[in-house]
Write an enzyme that holds these catalytic residues in place. Structure first.
Site, mmCIF file in Angstrom:
data_model
loop_
_atom_site.group_PDB
_atom_site.id
_atom_site.type_symbol
_atom_site.label_atom_id
_atom_site.label_comp_id
_atom_site.label_asym_id
_atom_site.label_seq_id
_atom_site.Cartn_x
_atom_site.Cartn_y
_atom_site.Cartn_z
ATOM 1 N N CYS A 83 0.833 -1.197 0.000
ATOM 2 C CA CYS A 83 0.000 0.000 0.000
ATOM 3 C C CYS A 83 0.883 1.269 0.000
ATOM 4 C CB CYS A 83 -0.999 -0.024 1.146
ATOM 5 S SG CYS A 83 -2.359 1.159 0.899
ATOM 6 N N HIS A 192 -3.552 -4.677 -0.686
ATOM 7 C CA HIS A 192 -3.312 -5.280 0.625
ATOM 8 C C HIS A 192 -3.355 -6.810 0.517
ATOM 9 C CE1 HIS A 192 -3.469 -1.710 3.257
ATOM 10 N NE2 HIS A 192 -4.307 -1.228 2.348
ATOM 11 N N GLU A 194 -2.696 -8.881 2.794
ATOM 12 C CA GLU A 194 -3.231 -9.420 4.047
ATOM 13 C C GLU A 194 -4.755 -9.353 4.107
ATOM 14 O OE1 GLU A 194 -2.926 -5.031 4.964
ATOM 15 O OE2 GLU A 194 -1.948 -6.489 3.650
#
Length: 211
Positions: A83, A192, A194
């Site tokens: 990011c 992202h 995650e």
């Protein structure tokens, strides 16, 4: 076989815990720290980032991370940015007319996306290069983006005949933008991983495989 040791850089970014959990799920031994020894000695360093480009750069400078990141890259030690942690590796960011110098590893300016709706929030596809290692096996998957700014032009000059140019992955929201870069020890993605489910987990696992 020992789990790869990864440090997630702890400089006040808001998404560090989710990044730690995601790396642990794919088998990494994770330390959350900004201490020089943890940053330098880990097999891999993950640089997270949310919020404003200028604020992230200020925070990186405050904890002394800029020098350590540069030393890792110079020493061919793997680094992954996500990011805004991806954006800061470019020359500069421009927000509300204010220009902030970045880390300058790649040419480019982080600018507001010319889209009817920002932020670009949600799932999107990417266009990964043929030789990618980071996106191997997940080239056709979707990833989760949350951002209003991005690098929309790539102009990398190969200065030496033996130099391998970076691999660039693209996505689009209002205009094409750089969604990922693989450049020797340094890799970074605008989205992202995650928060990107199985595809994001596979990307992190692919990165661990390069350590």
């Amino acid at each position: 076989m020992a789990a790869p040791r990864v440090t997630v850089l702890d400089y006040g970014s808001g998404n560090v815990r989710s990044a730690v959990r995601a790396l642990e799920r794919v088998g990494a031994d994770v330390t959350l720290s900004a201490r020089a020894e943890d940053v330098m000695e880990a097999e891999g360093l993950l640089v997270p980032g949310v919020g404003a480009f200028a604020a992230v750069m200020a925070a990186l400078n405050d904890v002394g991370a800029v020098r350590h990141i540069g030393r890792r890259i110079a020493g061919n030690r793997p680094v992954l940015g996500i990011c805004v942690g991806h954006q800061v590796f470019f020359d500069e960011g421009v927000e509300h007319g204010v220009r902030t110098p970045g880390l300058g590893e790649w040419p480019g300016t982080v600018e507001l996306l010319p889209a009817p709706i920002v932020p670009h929030m949600g799932w999107n596809t990417v266009d990964a290069p043929e030789d990618t290692r980071l996106f191997a096996g997940i080239e056709d998957e979707r990833f989760y983006f949350v951002h209003s700014y991005a690098v929309q032009r790539w102009d990398f000059e190969v200065l030496q005949p033996r130099m391998t140019p970076p691999l660039v992955t693209w996505s689009e929201h209002g205009a094409p933008f750089v969604a990922g870069v693989e450049n020797g020890p340094l890799s970074a993605v605008q989205f992202h991983p995650e928060k990107s489910g199985d595809a994001g987990a596979q990307l992190l696992e692919n990165w661990l495989g390069t350590l």
